[in-house]
Design a protein around this motif. Structure first.
Motif, PDB file in Angstrom:
ATOM      1  N   ILE A 123      -6.776   2.534  -2.044  1.00 34.87           N
ATOM      2  CA  ILE A 123      -6.274   3.131  -3.278  1.00 34.87           C
ATOM      3  C   ILE A 123      -7.452   3.626  -4.134  1.00 34.87           C
ATOM      4  N   GLY A 124      -8.476   2.780  -4.259  1.00 29.94           N
ATOM      5  CA  GLY A 124      -9.660   3.173  -5.022  1.00 29.94           C
ATOM      6  C   GLY A 124     -10.365   4.368  -4.418  1.00 29.94           C
ATOM      7  N   LEU A 178       4.158  -2.284  -8.581  1.00 30.99           N
ATOM      8  CA  LEU A 178       3.720  -3.604  -9.027  1.00 30.99           C
ATOM      9  C   LEU A 178       4.861  -4.444  -9.604  1.00 30.99           C
ATOM     10  N   SER A 210       2.886   4.831  -7.391  1.00 34.64           N
ATOM     11  CA  SER A 210       1.837   4.265  -8.219  1.00 34.64           C
ATOM     12  C   SER A 210       2.213   2.883  -8.780  1.00 34.64           C
ATOM     13  N   THR A 211       2.028   2.697 -10.082  1.00 37.20           N
ATOM     14  CA  THR A 211       2.164   1.379 -10.704  1.00 37.20           C
ATOM     15  C   THR A 211       3.575   0.806 -10.653  1.00 37.20           C
ATOM     16  N   GLY A 216      -6.264  -2.768   1.162  1.00 34.48           N
ATOM     17  CA  GLY A 216      -5.305  -1.893   0.499  1.00 34.48           C
ATOM     18  C   GLY A 216      -5.816  -1.369  -0.826  1.00 34.48           C
ATOM     19  N   VAL A 217      -6.327  -2.269  -1.652  1.00 34.78           N
ATOM     20  CA  VAL A 217      -6.871  -1.861  -2.953  1.00 34.78           C
ATOM     21  C   VAL A 217      -8.066  -0.939  -2.754  1.00 34.78           C
ATOM     22  N   TYR A 238       2.642   1.732  -3.280  1.00 37.13           N
ATOM     23  CA  TYR A 238       1.751   2.282  -4.303  1.00 37.13           C
ATOM     24  C   TYR A 238       1.541   3.779  -4.080  1.00 37.13           C
ATOM     25  N   MET A 297      -5.191  -7.358   1.354  1.00 38.16           N
ATOM     26  CA  MET A 297      -5.067  -6.812   0.008  1.00 38.16           C
ATOM     27  C   MET A 297      -6.352  -6.116  -0.444  1.00 38.16           C
ATOM     28  N   VAL A 298      -7.497  -6.660  -0.072  1.00 39.12           N
ATOM     29  CA  VAL A 298      -8.770  -5.999  -0.416  1.00 39.12           C
ATOM     30  C   VAL A 298      -8.839  -4.628   0.267  1.00 39.12           C
ATOM     31  N   LEU A 302       0.829  -1.204   0.000  1.00 38.97           N
ATOM     32  CA  LEU A 302       0.000   0.000   0.000  1.00 38.97           C
ATOM     33  C   LEU A 302       0.867   1.259   0.000  1.00 38.97           C
TER      34      LEU A 302
END
Length: 262
Positions: free
Chosen positions: A226-227, A190, A186-187, A222-223, A182, A219-220, A179
């Motif tokens: 980000i969203g 990854l 950002s990307t 964290g994502v 990112y 992970m959910v 997290l």
């Protein structure tokens, strides 16, 4: 750790600290990336908007990456005033923490002080890390390197089973590292993931690690954060997501900066 090793480690830390501190304000802020980030963080520290990056009082979309480094620089400017030192202090701290993490990993997981010392020296004298644009200037890559290191070392600690009882804790470190990586650049955060997945497959541990309840929740979450960040930014700055998609995600399959060709 034996006393002589503590002394040697202390000497190493002192040498690194002195060398970096001597160079942290020299040379002046570099043109392009570091200069833009310095302006963004300076204006952020003087205003009350901690999300929209600005230059000369106007929204600036030169950088569409999440502002973790800019936040850190703005805080340092508030604490110590505007200077090269304030802009570069977060990078210096990131370098110190990264070296400590590597040494601890070598000692606690690989069980070798010798590998730890050699790792510190080899990384400290690496031209790809202790240089401008990474640990010696106020660029995003210092935080990127640190937090990628957090989640990769966490993964290999889980894989080693040295801390089997603390497995869930290191899964949380993995998620937190990802997290923060990112939110650093950002990307680019990854990039190590395909290699990590491949290693997990090869070790026949992929399902055990990445389909565990704690990993999925981590992970959910964290994502989701980000969203939520992108949703907020697009709501206060219409068209922000389109700019982010072009600048950050389309570069995965398209060359959006042909002037960087080498």
């Amino acid at each position: 750790m034996k006393p002589d090793r503590k002394i040697l480690l202390g000497i190493i830390v002192i040498i690194i600290s002195v060398v970096v501190l001597v160079n942290i304000s020299n040379p002046p802020i570099r043109i392009w990336d570091e200069a833009i980030y310095a302006n963004n963080s300076l204006e952020m520290s003087q205003g009350d908007d901690w999300f929209i990056l600005k230059n000369n009082g106007e929204p600036n979309l030169y950088n569409t990456k999440p502002p973790l480094m800019i936040w850190s620089q703005a805080i340092c400017i508030k604490l110590f005033g505007p200077s090269e030192f304030s802009v570069r202090l977060p990078s210096f701290i990131a370098a110190g923490v990264a070296l400590i993490l590597i040494y601890l990993f070598c000692v606690l997981v690989l069980e070798s002080h010798l590998i730890g010392f050699f790792s510190l020296f080899s990384i400290f004298f690496s031209m790809s890390l202790f240089r401008d644009h990474v640990f010696l200037t106020g660029d995003l890559d210092s935080f990127l390197v640190l937090f990628i290191l957090v989640y990769t070392l966490s993964f290999f600690t889980i894989l080693s089973d040295k801390f089997r009882e603390q497995k869930n804790l290191f899964i949380l470190f993995f998620g937190l590292g990802f997290l923060l990586a990112y939110f650093s650049k950002s990307t680019a955060s990854l990039l190590p993931l395909p290699g990590i997945f491949l290693v997990a497959f090869q070790a026949k541990r992929f399902r055990e690690i990445f389909f565990s309840r704690i990993m999925i929740l981590t992970m959910v979450s964290g994502v989701g954060l980000i969203g939520l960040y992108y949703f907020y930014m697009d709501s206060v700055f219409p068209g922000y997501w389109d700019k982010v998609f072009f600048s950050e995600f389309s570069r995965i399959y398209d060359n959006i900066m042909p002037w960087h060709n080498k």
